[in-house]
Design a protein around this motif. Structure first.
Motif, PDB file in Angstrom:
ATOM      1  N   LEU A  82       0.811  -1.224   0.000  1.00  0.00           N
ATOM      2  CA  LEU A  82       0.000   0.000   0.000  1.00  0.00           C
ATOM      3  C   LEU A  82       0.846   1.276   0.000  1.00  0.00           C
ATOM      4  CD1 LEU A  82      -2.934  -0.958   2.417  1.00  0.00           C
ATOM      5  CD2 LEU A  82      -2.975  -0.805  -0.075  1.00  0.00           C
ATOM      6  N   ARG A  83       1.769   1.331  -0.929  1.00  0.00           N
ATOM      7  CA  ARG A  83       2.620   2.527  -1.044  1.00  0.00           C
ATOM      8  C   ARG A  83       2.220   3.413  -2.230  1.00  0.00           C
ATOM      9  NH1 ARG A  83       7.240   2.859   2.091  1.00  0.00           N
ATOM     10  NH2 ARG A  83       7.873   0.948   3.184  1.00  0.00           N
ATOM     11  N   ARG A  84       1.301   2.934  -3.102  1.00  0.00           N
ATOM     12  CA  ARG A  84       0.932   3.718  -4.277  1.00  0.00           C
ATOM     13  C   ARG A  84      -0.339   4.530  -4.017  1.00  0.00           C
ATOM     14  NH1 ARG A  84       1.295  -0.444  -9.316  1.00  0.00           N
ATOM     15  NH2 ARG A  84      -0.263  -1.587  -8.124  1.00  0.00           N
ATOM     16  N   SER A  85      -0.472   5.635  -4.725  1.00  0.00           N
ATOM     17  CA  SER A  85      -1.670   6.459  -4.573  1.00  0.00           C
ATOM     18  C   SER A  85      -2.785   6.022  -5.513  1.00  0.00           C
ATOM     19  CB  SER A  85      -1.334   7.931  -4.843  1.00  0.00           C
ATOM     20  OG  SER A  85      -0.787   8.094  -6.145  1.00  0.00           O
ATOM     21  N   GLU A  86      -2.435   5.369  -6.633  1.00  0.00           N
ATOM     22  CA  GLU A  86      -3.442   4.945  -7.583  1.00  0.00           C
ATOM     23  C   GLU A  86      -3.801   3.479  -7.364  1.00  0.00           C
ATOM     24  OE1 GLU A  86      -0.366   5.607  -8.159  1.00  0.00           O
ATOM     25  OE2 GLU A  86       0.508   4.459  -9.804  1.00  0.00           O
ATOM     26  N   GLN A  87      -5.012   3.095  -7.779  1.00  0.00           N
ATOM     27  CA  GLN A  87      -5.479   1.722  -7.630  1.00  0.00           C
ATOM     28  C   GLN A  87      -5.241   0.954  -8.926  1.00  0.00           C
ATOM     29  OE1 GLN A  87      -6.116   0.637  -4.831  1.00  0.00           O
ATOM     30  NE2 GLN A  87      -7.202   2.122  -3.561  1.00  0.00           N
ATOM     31  N   LYS A  88      -4.421  -0.065  -8.838  1.00  0.00           N
ATOM     32  CA  LYS A  88      -4.147  -0.975  -9.943  1.00  0.00           C
ATOM     33  C   LYS A  88      -3.938  -2.364  -9.352  1.00  0.00           C
ATOM     34  CE  LYS A  88      -1.644   2.506 -12.674  1.00  0.00           C
ATOM     35  NZ  LYS A  88      -0.376   2.819 -13.381  1.00  0.00           N
ATOM     36  N   PHE A  89      -4.036  -3.380 -10.196  1.00  0.00           N
ATOM     37  CA  PHE A  89      -3.623  -4.693  -9.718  1.00  0.00           C
ATOM     38  C   PHE A  89      -2.123  -4.634  -9.449  1.00  0.00           C
ATOM     39  CE2 PHE A  89      -7.448  -5.740 -12.223  1.00  0.00           C
ATOM     40  CZ  PHE A  89      -8.202  -6.278 -11.183  1.00  0.00           C
ATOM     41  N   PHE A  90      -1.660  -5.365  -8.442  1.00  0.00           N
ATOM     42  CA  PHE A  90      -0.297  -5.145  -7.950  1.00  0.00           C
ATOM     43  C   PHE A  90       0.766  -5.387  -9.004  1.00  0.00           C
ATOM     44  CE2 PHE A  90      -0.596  -9.740  -6.899  1.00  0.00           C
ATOM     45  CZ  PHE A  90       0.610 -10.189  -7.374  1.00  0.00           C
ATOM     46  N   LEU A 150      -6.522   3.541   3.949  1.00  0.00           N
ATOM     47  CA  LEU A 150      -5.898   2.992   2.744  1.00  0.00           C
ATOM     48  C   LEU A 150      -6.409   1.581   2.448  1.00  0.00           C
ATOM     49  CD1 LEU A 150      -2.170   4.057   3.306  1.00  0.00           C
ATOM     50  CD2 LEU A 150      -3.770   5.043   1.650  1.00  0.00           C
ATOM     51  N   LEU A 151      -6.500   0.769   3.478  1.00  0.00           N
ATOM     52  CA  LEU A 151      -6.914  -0.625   3.312  1.00  0.00           C
ATOM     53  C   LEU A 151      -8.360  -0.717   2.849  1.00  0.00           C
ATOM     54  CD1 LEU A 151      -5.757  -3.505   3.763  1.00  0.00           C
ATOM     55  CD2 LEU A 151      -6.768  -3.429   6.043  1.00  0.00           C
ATOM     56  N   ASP A 152      -9.225   0.095   3.425  1.00  0.00           N
ATOM     57  CA  ASP A 152     -10.634   0.082   3.020  1.00  0.00           C
ATOM     58  C   ASP A 152     -10.806   0.525   1.569  1.00  0.00           C
ATOM     59  OD1 ASP A 152     -11.491  -0.837   5.463  1.00  0.00           O
ATOM     60  OD2 ASP A 152     -12.061   1.132   6.236  1.00  0.00           O
ATOM     61  N   ALA A 153     -10.056   1.540   1.167  1.00  0.00           N
ATOM     62  CA  ALA A 153     -10.125   2.002  -0.223  1.00  0.00           C
ATOM     63  C   ALA A 153      -9.646   0.913  -1.173  1.00  0.00           C
ATOM     64  CB  ALA A 153      -9.292   3.271  -0.399  1.00  0.00           C
ATOM     65  N   ARG A 154      -8.610   0.207  -0.762  1.00  0.00           N
ATOM     66  CA  ARG A 154      -8.069  -0.868  -1.606  1.00  0.00           C
ATOM     67  C   ARG A 154      -9.071  -2.008  -1.771  1.00  0.00           C
ATOM     68  NH1 ARG A 154      -4.794  -1.993  -5.754  1.00  0.00           N
ATOM     69  NH2 ARG A 154      -4.103  -4.150  -5.709  1.00  0.00           N
ATOM     70  N   THR A 155      -9.638  -2.454  -0.686  1.00  0.00           N
ATOM     71  CA  THR A 155     -10.563  -3.591  -0.772  1.00  0.00           C
ATOM     72  C   THR A 155     -11.862  -3.198  -1.480  1.00  0.00           C
ATOM     73  OG1 THR A 155     -11.300  -3.091   1.491  1.00  0.00           O
ATOM     74  CG2 THR A 155      -9.643  -4.820   1.219  1.00  0.00           C
ATOM     75  N   LYS A 156     -12.296  -1.949  -1.323  1.00  0.00           N
ATOM     76  CA  LYS A 156     -13.478  -1.489  -2.048  1.00  0.00           C
ATOM     77  C   LYS A 156     -13.218  -1.525  -3.546  1.00  0.00           C
ATOM     78  CE  LYS A 156     -16.576   2.465  -2.655  1.00  0.00           C
ATOM     79  NZ  LYS A 156     -16.875   3.871  -2.259  1.00  0.00           N
ATOM     80  N   TRP A 157     -12.025  -1.063  -3.949  1.00  0.00           N
ATOM     81  CA  TRP A 157     -11.679  -1.085  -5.369  1.00  0.00           C
ATOM     82  C   TRP A 157     -11.617  -2.511  -5.906  1.00  0.00           C
ATOM     83  CZ3 TRP A 157      -7.502  -2.985  -8.235  1.00  0.00           C
ATOM     84  CH2 TRP A 157      -7.433  -2.543  -9.565  1.00  0.00           C
ATOM     85  N   LEU A 158     -10.992  -3.402  -5.150  1.00  0.00           N
ATOM     86  CA  LEU A 158     -10.924  -4.796  -5.583  1.00  0.00           C
ATOM     87  C   LEU A 158     -12.316  -5.397  -5.703  1.00  0.00           C
ATOM     88  CD1 LEU A 158      -7.915  -6.095  -3.457  1.00  0.00           C
ATOM     89  CD2 LEU A 158      -7.962  -5.837  -5.944  1.00  0.00           C
ATOM     90  N   ASN A 159     -13.172  -5.075  -4.767  1.00  0.00           N
ATOM     91  CA  ASN A 159     -14.533  -5.611  -4.821  1.00  0.00           C
ATOM     92  C   ASN A 159     -15.268  -5.126  -6.070  1.00  0.00           C
ATOM     93  OD1 ASN A 159     -16.516  -7.255  -3.377  1.00  0.00           O
ATOM     94  ND2 ASN A 159     -17.686  -5.354  -3.199  1.00  0.00           N
ATOM     95  N   GLU A 160     -15.020  -3.883  -6.469  1.00  0.00           N
ATOM     96  CA  GLU A 160     -15.622  -3.374  -7.699  1.00  0.00           C
ATOM     97  C   GLU A 160     -15.120  -4.135  -8.923  1.00  0.00           C
ATOM     98  OE1 GLU A 160     -14.543   0.705  -7.568  1.00  0.00           O
ATOM     99  OE2 GLU A 160     -16.146   1.276  -6.178  1.00  0.00           O
ATOM    100  N   GLN A 161     -13.823  -4.509  -8.891  1.00  0.00           N
ATOM    101  CA  GLN A 161     -13.265  -5.230 -10.039  1.00  0.00           C
ATOM    102  C   GLN A 161     -13.804  -6.658 -10.118  1.00  0.00           C
ATOM    103  OE1 GLN A 161     -11.527  -2.909 -11.773  1.00  0.00           O
ATOM    104  NE2 GLN A 161     -12.043  -1.766  -9.907  1.00  0.00           N
ATOM    105  N   TRP A 162     -13.997  -7.270  -8.972  1.00  0.00           N
ATOM    106  CA  TRP A 162     -14.290  -8.702  -8.958  1.00  0.00           C
ATOM    107  C   TRP A 162     -15.765  -9.045  -8.753  1.00  0.00           C
ATOM    108  CZ3 TRP A 162      -9.469  -9.668  -5.411  1.00  0.00           C
ATOM    109  CH2 TRP A 162      -8.314  -9.659  -6.214  1.00  0.00           C
ATOM    110  N   THR A 163     -16.579  -8.056  -8.469  1.00  0.00           N
ATOM    111  CA  THR A 163     -18.020  -8.337  -8.375  1.00  0.00           C
ATOM    112  C   THR A 163     -18.822  -7.488  -9.352  1.00  0.00           C
ATOM    113  OG1 THR A 163     -18.351  -6.705  -6.605  1.00  0.00           O
ATOM    114  CG2 THR A 163     -17.893  -8.965  -5.951  1.00  0.00           C
ATOM    115  N   GLY A 164     -18.197  -6.434  -9.920  1.00  0.00           N
ATOM    116  CA  GLY A 164     -18.843  -5.631 -10.949  1.00  0.00           C
ATOM    117  C   GLY A 164     -18.169  -5.874 -12.276  1.00  0.00           C
ATOM    118  N   THR A 165     -18.324  -4.939 -13.200  1.00  0.00           N
ATOM    119  CA  THR A 165     -17.697  -5.101 -14.511  1.00  0.00           C
ATOM    120  C   THR A 165     -16.238  -4.706 -14.496  1.00  0.00           C
ATOM    121  OG1 THR A 165     -18.226  -2.858 -15.208  1.00  0.00           O
ATOM    122  CG2 THR A 165     -19.888  -4.554 -15.620  1.00  0.00           C
ATOM    123  N   GLY A 166     -15.868  -3.832 -13.545  1.00  0.00           N
ATOM    124  CA  GLY A 166     -14.502  -3.343 -13.510  1.00  0.00           C
ATOM    125  C   GLY A 166     -14.250  -2.205 -14.473  1.00  0.00           C
ATOM    126  N   ILE A 167     -15.321  -1.682 -15.125  1.00  0.00           N
ATOM    127  CA  ILE A 167     -15.124  -0.607 -16.101  1.00  0.00           C
ATOM    128  C   ILE A 167     -16.092   0.544 -15.869  1.00  0.00           C
ATOM    129  CG2 ILE A 167     -14.206  -2.107 -17.903  1.00  0.00           C
ATOM    130  CD1 ILE A 167     -17.005  -2.172 -19.114  1.00  0.00           C
TER     131      ILE A 167
END
Length: 448
Positions: A301-309, A389-406
């Motif tokens: 969790l050192r990056r400011s942007e959300q991407k797959f690691f 930071l952790l909550d933002a990360r997991t929320k983003w991952l959940n959007e990718q893996w339970t929504g369309t991701g786009i």
């Protein structure tokens, strides 16, 4: 010059005057003749005892009754770049320390680079446990006094090795030649630095992939040939142009890999699959390679942007994972495991972090006095920032893996048809599988 020297002396005296907080177990180590620990390769003799304080664990020995040990430094950047050093030590007989499994081998992890209240590794190890990986190293926060000098807050940690209470597989002898034996008992590390005990293959994308063999430690020609055959077989299968192929699963356990992968994604551990990434294989021709256990989260969790690691990681090359992520079967397994983790396990982490911080905050304050350049003086505030930071990360991952991701893509009616895989990554010429079709401002899942 005189003033600078005076200030340096005062700073040293102040640092050396710091005492343990008394809220955590204290590990007292005295090297033979109080010699400095200067090597990460050569052990020196020492003795130690543990005052468990009010932790609920059993103390070990006392100042007048100490246990023999051998100790050395450990790590690379963590050893070279910080005055607060990590250590590895071994005992003459297996011993139970602070309720952990009996062993001869342990580490004292410093985490001098952790600017978030020692939560990078702590959270990573907890997520590993919640993901039910076969083994997650056990650890205890302690305070360390070395040769009478208070060294601060450390983590007494089980080291990664083959053992019934650690990596739970049958151990393989060095220099074995029997085909029935060399099929298992392997413990490897994906490494980024040259080492003597190492085999190297050229990955399917042209990068060199280094694998340090931790066990066995010395290989016969038969063992070397077997290992190279396995690694090249995995690589060929992973880089198959047919991403519906399951050949790679003849080598790698997909369930364990997906669990390990999710841990790294939750922490956005950009160093994963570049270094400190372990994999192991038990004996038997039908036994597959398993990824784990977890170890290093220094770059979590050192990056400011959300991407797959593995996307735009500052560490390269990352071995295999970017290619494995293209397989629909792997994507489906990740989503299956993620749904259960996010809904049932992840909500428990906030309370776990709060309890952890309550247990270490006094020791963290003493550690910050000892190491003012990189200590955690306000663990509660730092932990709050970490949870955000952790909550933002997991929320983003959940959007990718339970929504369309786009969802964030803005489109108009003149947009041509585009295809995305289920991770939201744009692809061309989709083959059989489930994809996302985008046309205009509409996005739908389709089966080809």
């Amino acid at each position: 010059k005189t003033l600078l020297l005076f200030c340096a002396i005062v700073a040293t005296l102040v640092a050396n005057a710091v005492e343990p907080s008394g809220t955590l177990p204290v590990v007292y180590i005295t090297t033979q003749n109080k010699a400095e620990i200067t090597s990460t390769e050569n052990y020196i003799n020492a003795t130690f005892y543990i005052d468990a304080k009010s932790s609920g664990y059993a103390s070990l020995g006392s100042v007048t009754s100490q246990t023999a040990m051998k100790i050395r430094g450990r790590g690379q950047s963590s050893w070279n770049n910080y005055d607060k050093k990590p250590y590895r030590f071994k005992l003459t007989i297996g011993t139970q320390l602070l309720g952990m499994s009996k062993s001869k081998n342990f580490a004292l992890m410093a985490y001098a680079d952790d600017t978030h209240a020692f939560l990078r590794a702590t959270t990573g190890y907890k997520v590993s446990q919640l993901m039910n990986l076969a083994y997650t190293p056990d650890r205890r926060p302690v305070e360390l006094v070395l040769n009478g000098d208070y060294k601060g807050l450390y983590f007494l940690t089980e080291t990664v090795r083959i053992d019934k209470d650690r990596v739970p597989i049958v151990k393989q002898d060095d220099n074995a030649t029997d085909a029935s034996i060399i099929s298992g008992g392997w413990l490897l590390e994906i490494d980024n630095a040259e080492a003597t005990e190492q085999v190297i293959i050229t990955e399917g994308n042209g990068s060199l992939a280094r694998f340090t063999y931790k066990d066995p430690e010395a290989l016969s020609a038969s063992q070397t040939n077997y290992l190279m055959g396995q690694l090249k077989g995995m690589d060929n299968a992973i880089y198959s142009s047919d991403k519906n192929s399951t050949t790679w699963q003849d080598y790698i356990d997909i369930d364990t890999l997906a669990r390990y992968y999710i841990v790294q994604e939750v922490l956005d551990n950009t160093e994963a699959f570049y270094g400190s990434t372990y994999l192991y294989k038990d004996r038997g021709t039908t036994s597959n390679w398993n990824f784990g256990p977890v170890w290093d989260f220094g770059n979590a969790l050192r990056r400011s942007e959300q991407k797959f690691f593995y996307q735009d990681s500052p560490f390269a090359p990352q071995i295999w994972i970017g290619e494995i992520a293209k397989f629909p079967a792997f994507q489906a397994k990740v989503k299956e495991l993620w749904t259960n983790f996010y809904n049932n396990q992840y909500p428990t982490i906030s309370t776990y972090i709060d309890n952890f911080i309550a247990s270490i905050k006094s020791a963290a304050s003493c550690d910050a006095q000892r190491w003012p350049s990189y200590g955690t003086s306000d663990a509660v505030t730092d932990a709050s920032a970490w949870k955000t930071l952790l909550d933002a990360r997991t929320k983003w991952l959940n959007e990718q893996w339970t929504g369309t991701g786009i969802e964030a893509i803005e489109l108009n009616e003149n947009t041509p048809i585009e295809y995305y895989n289920l991770q939201g990554i744009k692809i061309s010429n989709p083959s059989n599988g489930i994809f996302i079709k985008v046309q205009g401002n509409k996005a739908t899942k389709i089966q080809l």
